[in-house]
Design a protein around this motif. Structure first.
Motif, PDB file in Angstrom:
ATOM      1  N   THR A  66      91.015  52.547  66.418  1.00 47.30           N
ATOM      2  CA  THR A  66      90.190  51.429  65.981  1.00 47.30           C
ATOM      3  C   THR A  66      89.216  51.859  64.894  1.00 47.30           C
ATOM      4  O   THR A  66      89.032  51.154  63.892  1.00 47.30           O
ATOM      5  N   ALA A  67      88.559  52.995  65.082  1.00 46.95           N
ATOM      6  CA  ALA A  67      87.607  53.479  64.086  1.00 46.95           C
ATOM      7  C   ALA A  67      88.291  53.707  62.737  1.00 46.95           C
ATOM      8  O   ALA A  67      87.745  53.376  61.682  1.00 46.95           O
ATOM      9  N   LYS A  68      89.494  54.264  62.764  1.00 44.21           N
ATOM     10  CA  LYS A  68      90.232  54.498  61.519  1.00 44.21           C
ATOM     11  C   LYS A  68      90.566  53.184  60.825  1.00 44.21           C
ATOM     12  O   LYS A  68      90.385  53.042  59.602  1.00 44.21           O
ATOM     13  N   THR A  69      91.031  52.204  61.599  1.00 44.71           N
ATOM     14  CA  THR A  69      91.394  50.913  61.016  1.00 44.71           C
ATOM     15  C   THR A  69      90.167  50.177  60.491  1.00 44.71           C
ATOM     16  O   THR A  69      90.192  49.594  59.395  1.00 44.71           O
ATOM     17  N   LEU A  70      89.072  50.174  61.258  1.00 42.46           N
ATOM     18  CA  LEU A  70      87.864  49.479  60.821  1.00 42.46           C
ATOM     19  C   LEU A  70      87.281  50.113  59.563  1.00 42.46           C
ATOM     20  O   LEU A  70      86.780  49.410  58.685  1.00 42.46           O
ATOM     21  N   LYS A  71      87.319  51.435  59.473  1.00 42.97           N
ATOM     22  CA  LYS A  71      86.826  52.088  58.257  1.00 42.97           C
ATOM     23  C   LYS A  71      87.646  51.667  57.049  1.00 42.97           C
ATOM     24  O   LYS A  71      87.097  51.406  55.964  1.00 42.97           O
ATOM     25  N   GLN A  72      88.969  51.593  57.224  1.00 40.97           N
ATOM     26  CA  GLN A  72      89.820  51.151  56.119  1.00 40.97           C
ATOM     27  C   GLN A  72      89.461  49.725  55.703  1.00 40.97           C
ATOM     28  O   GLN A  72      89.342  49.432  54.501  1.00 40.97           O
ATOM     29  N   ARG A  73      89.255  48.840  56.667  1.00 40.63           N
ATOM     30  CA  ARG A  73      88.924  47.452  56.341  1.00 40.63           C
ATOM     31  C   ARG A  73      87.554  47.350  55.676  1.00 40.63           C
ATOM     32  O   ARG A  73      87.367  46.587  54.726  1.00 40.63           O
ATOM     33  N   ARG A  74      86.600  48.123  56.184  1.00 38.24           N
ATOM     34  CA  ARG A  74      85.270  48.124  55.576  1.00 38.24           C
ATOM     35  C   ARG A  74      85.334  48.625  54.138  1.00 38.24           C
ATOM     36  O   ARG A  74      84.726  48.043  53.230  1.00 38.24           O
ATOM     37  N   ASP A  75      86.080  49.714  53.903  1.00 38.26           N
ATOM     38  CA  ASP A  75      86.174  50.267  52.548  1.00 38.26           C
ATOM     39  C   ASP A  75      86.810  49.267  51.593  1.00 38.26           C
ATOM     40  O   ASP A  75      86.366  49.125  50.436  1.00 38.26           O
ATOM     41  N   VAL A  76      87.846  48.558  52.044  1.00 37.09           N
ATOM     42  CA  VAL A  76      88.501  47.558  51.199  1.00 37.09           C
ATOM     43  C   VAL A  76      87.540  46.414  50.896  1.00 37.09           C
ATOM     44  O   VAL A  76      87.471  45.925  49.756  1.00 37.09           O
ATOM     45  N   LEU A  77      86.772  45.979  51.893  1.00 36.69           N
ATOM     46  CA  LEU A  77      85.817  44.891  51.666  1.00 36.69           C
ATOM     47  C   LEU A  77      84.747  45.309  50.664  1.00 36.69           C
ATOM     48  O   LEU A  77      84.436  44.559  49.725  1.00 36.69           O
ATOM     49  N   LEU A  78      84.189  46.498  50.845  1.00 37.35           N
ATOM     50  CA  LEU A  78      83.160  46.972  49.913  1.00 37.35           C
ATOM     51  C   LEU A  78      83.702  47.090  48.492  1.00 37.35           C
ATOM     52  O   LEU A  78      83.069  46.639  47.527  1.00 37.35           O
ATOM     53  N   GLU A  79      84.877  47.703  48.364  1.00 38.12           N
ATOM     54  CA  GLU A  79      85.458  47.875  47.025  1.00 38.12           C
ATOM     55  C   GLU A  79      85.750  46.529  46.378  1.00 38.12           C
ATOM     56  O   GLU A  79      85.481  46.322  45.186  1.00 38.12           O
ATOM     57  N   SER A  80      86.283  45.586  47.165  1.00 33.01           N
ATOM     58  CA  SER A  80      86.631  44.271  46.618  1.00 33.01           C
ATOM     59  C   SER A  80      85.388  43.512  46.184  1.00 33.01           C
ATOM     60  O   SER A  80      85.356  42.901  45.103  1.00 33.01           O
ATOM     61  N   LEU A  81      84.348  43.530  46.998  1.00 35.36           N
ATOM     62  CA  LEU A  81      83.121  42.810  46.646  1.00 35.36           C
ATOM     63  C   LEU A  81      82.476  43.407  45.399  1.00 35.36           C
ATOM     64  O   LEU A  81      82.029  42.673  44.504  1.00 35.36           O
ATOM     65  N   ARG A  82      82.416  44.726  45.344  1.00 29.03           N
ATOM     66  CA  ARG A  82      81.789  45.370  44.179  1.00 29.03           C
ATOM     67  C   ARG A  82      82.584  45.121  42.905  1.00 29.03           C
ATOM     68  O   ARG A  82      82.020  44.897  41.840  1.00 29.03           O
TER      69      ARG A  82
END
Length: 481
Positions: free
Chosen positions: A375-391
């Protein structure tokens, strides 16, 4: 089946009238199977011939259809069952508790519910769903159901689960707890409710973070507490702003402040514990998702530093497994342990035994740890994609408060006040994007447009699509102005 007979004429005629009335009123809907004749005769205390005669007449009149080898079914659609309407005037609240319920809680307007008609939603509180967890949990439940005794479990919780929780807390959160000090509950909401009952009288003061989790706030208000908001900054609760007159209780989320995401610094933690020890007040530590940190080493829980035993520590499995599990735990100071056990017994006699046994097995055999790592691995991936996309997509239009933890982050619309933020949320919803304001989590919301972005339930592809929709909405609204 309840079928009133009117007492007029032959029994089979009374039964015909009663069944026809039930069909026409919609209580027996079209396609519903009538009871077998022997069973209905037994229930009504009449002969089977009486029921056979009634069924024959209903078939002749078209109310009943017989199916060979299957039974008899309602053949006519009746009137739809009309729901009971609300009384024209609301009954006055019957207790002080009920008055506070009406004042502080509106069940029809709970913050963060999914906006209707949205294609993508950044809703907070929806868990990450893992198909592997579903099958593993099904096996654990099956095993528990076969071996767990069917009698009431201990109100405090199953010993095996309490021991497993202690081992987990020592390994993951730096909390050294004894199984006899653990009380299994249904989650954070019951934990704060039991804490209020054990520690507070109506009118007692409670210091709470500003902003804060609305459900904890409402639970305390409904109990009758007077809340004292204490501001939060990038290092967590402003301990220098704690009131001079000590409150009875201090509620904090030090490992991942909700909703800002701040991590309480070590000096603040020590200052808070020193304050509580000097003034003999209690601390309610809500460690709701301390397991998930992505860019830094996790801090030990506040309770792990508590030499004076002033911390009531609580955690939940709702965030790390799934909300419908409804299992969490309280680590009570030894001097309050019996009070918490008694309060739990009074509330519900104890949490479900089969689920407790399944969870204990899941923790003991390593399944829970494997789930946390995935779960931690998947959530980190989703968080990183969200941050990169928003920026990448929004540039300077937003300010992102990245918490490096949990399953959400806070986004502020630059140059937009609260009213413009509400208008933007409505604008996005009309275009299929669910956005959620941070305002409900404040006593006094700032005049800024702040959004709570939950990403736990969205796949990487969905996050990218939702981020594009968000950027398009920003552009469209700016153009419209």
């Amino acid at each position: 089946m309840y079928l009133p007979l009117d007492g007029r004429g032959p029994l089979h005629g009374q039964l015909v009238r009663s069944l026809k009335e039930a069909v026409l009123a919609g209580r027996l809907p079209a396609g519903m199977r009538f009871p077998p004749t022997r069973l209905l005769a037994q229930q009504l205390g009449v002969s089977r011939n009486t029921v056979l005669a009634a069924y024959e007449q209903l078939r002749a009149e078209g109310f009943m259809q017989a199916r060979v080898g299957s039974g008899s079914y309602v053949a006519l659609p009746g009137a739809p069952v009309q729901p009971r309407s609300e009384p024209p005037t609301r009954i006055a609240a019957q207790s002080a508790y009920a008055r506070r319920l009406r004042r502080y809680h509106d069940h029809a307007n709970i913050p963060g519910r999914r906006a209707p008609g949205t294609l993508h939603s950044f809703q907070y509180g929806v868990p990450f769903t893992n198909p592997l967890l579903t099958s593993a949990w099904a096996r654990a439940l099956s095993h528990a159901a076969a071996y767990q005794p069917p009698n009431y479990p201990p109100a405090q919780g199953l010993p095996a689960l309490r021991a497993a929780v202690c081992e987990y807390l020592s390994l993951r959160r730096g909390v050294q707890a004894a199984p006899e000090d653990v009380v299994i509950c249904t989650g954070t909401q019951q934990a704060i409710s039991l804490t209020a009952r054990v520690l507070l009288d109506e009118g007692d003061e409670v210091a709470i973070e500003e902003p804060q989790y609305f459900a904890v706030r409402e639970a305390l208000q409904i109990h009758g507490a007077r809340l004292l908001p204490v501001p939060v900054d990038g290092e967590g609760l402003r301990t220098d702003l704690l009131p001079e007159r000590p409150p009875r209780l201090i509620c904090v989320t030090p490992s991942h402040q909700f909703p800002t995401g701040a991590l309480m610094s070590l000096p603040r933690r020590r200052a808070l514990l020193d304050y509580a020890n000097r003034h003999e007040c209690w601390i309610f530590e809500d460690d709701y998702d301390g397991e998930f940190r992505y860019d830094a080493q996790p801090h030990a829980a506040l309770a792990g530093l508590d030499d004076g035993r002033r911390v009531i520590y609580t955690g939940t499995f709702s965030k790390v497994l799934f909300p419908s599990l409804r299992l969490g735990y309280i680590v009570a100071p030894p001097g309050l342990r019996d009070d918490f056990i008694s309060a739990k017994w009074c509330d519900d006699f104890g949490s479900p035994g089969i689920e407790q046994a399944a969870l204990a097995h899941f923790l003991a055999d390593g399944g829970f740890e494997r789930h946390l790592r995935r779960t931690a691995k998947t959530l980190k991936q989703r968080r990183d994609v969200l941050l990169e996309s928003l920026r990448r997509l929004t540039g300077d239009a937003v300010q992102i408060d990245d918490s490096h933890a949990g399953m959400h982050l806070v986004v502020w619309l630059r140059g937009r006040d609260a009213a413009q933020g509400a208008a933007f949320i409505a604008f996005a919803q009309a275009r299929g994007l669910g956005l959620y304001s941070i305002a409900p989590y404040y006593f006094e919301p700032p005049d800024r447009a702040g959004l709570l972005f939950g990403y736990g339930a969205l796949s990487v592809v969905e996050i990218e699509e939702a981020a594009r929709m968000f950027a398009h909405c920003l552009e469209a609204m700016a153009f419209a102005e």
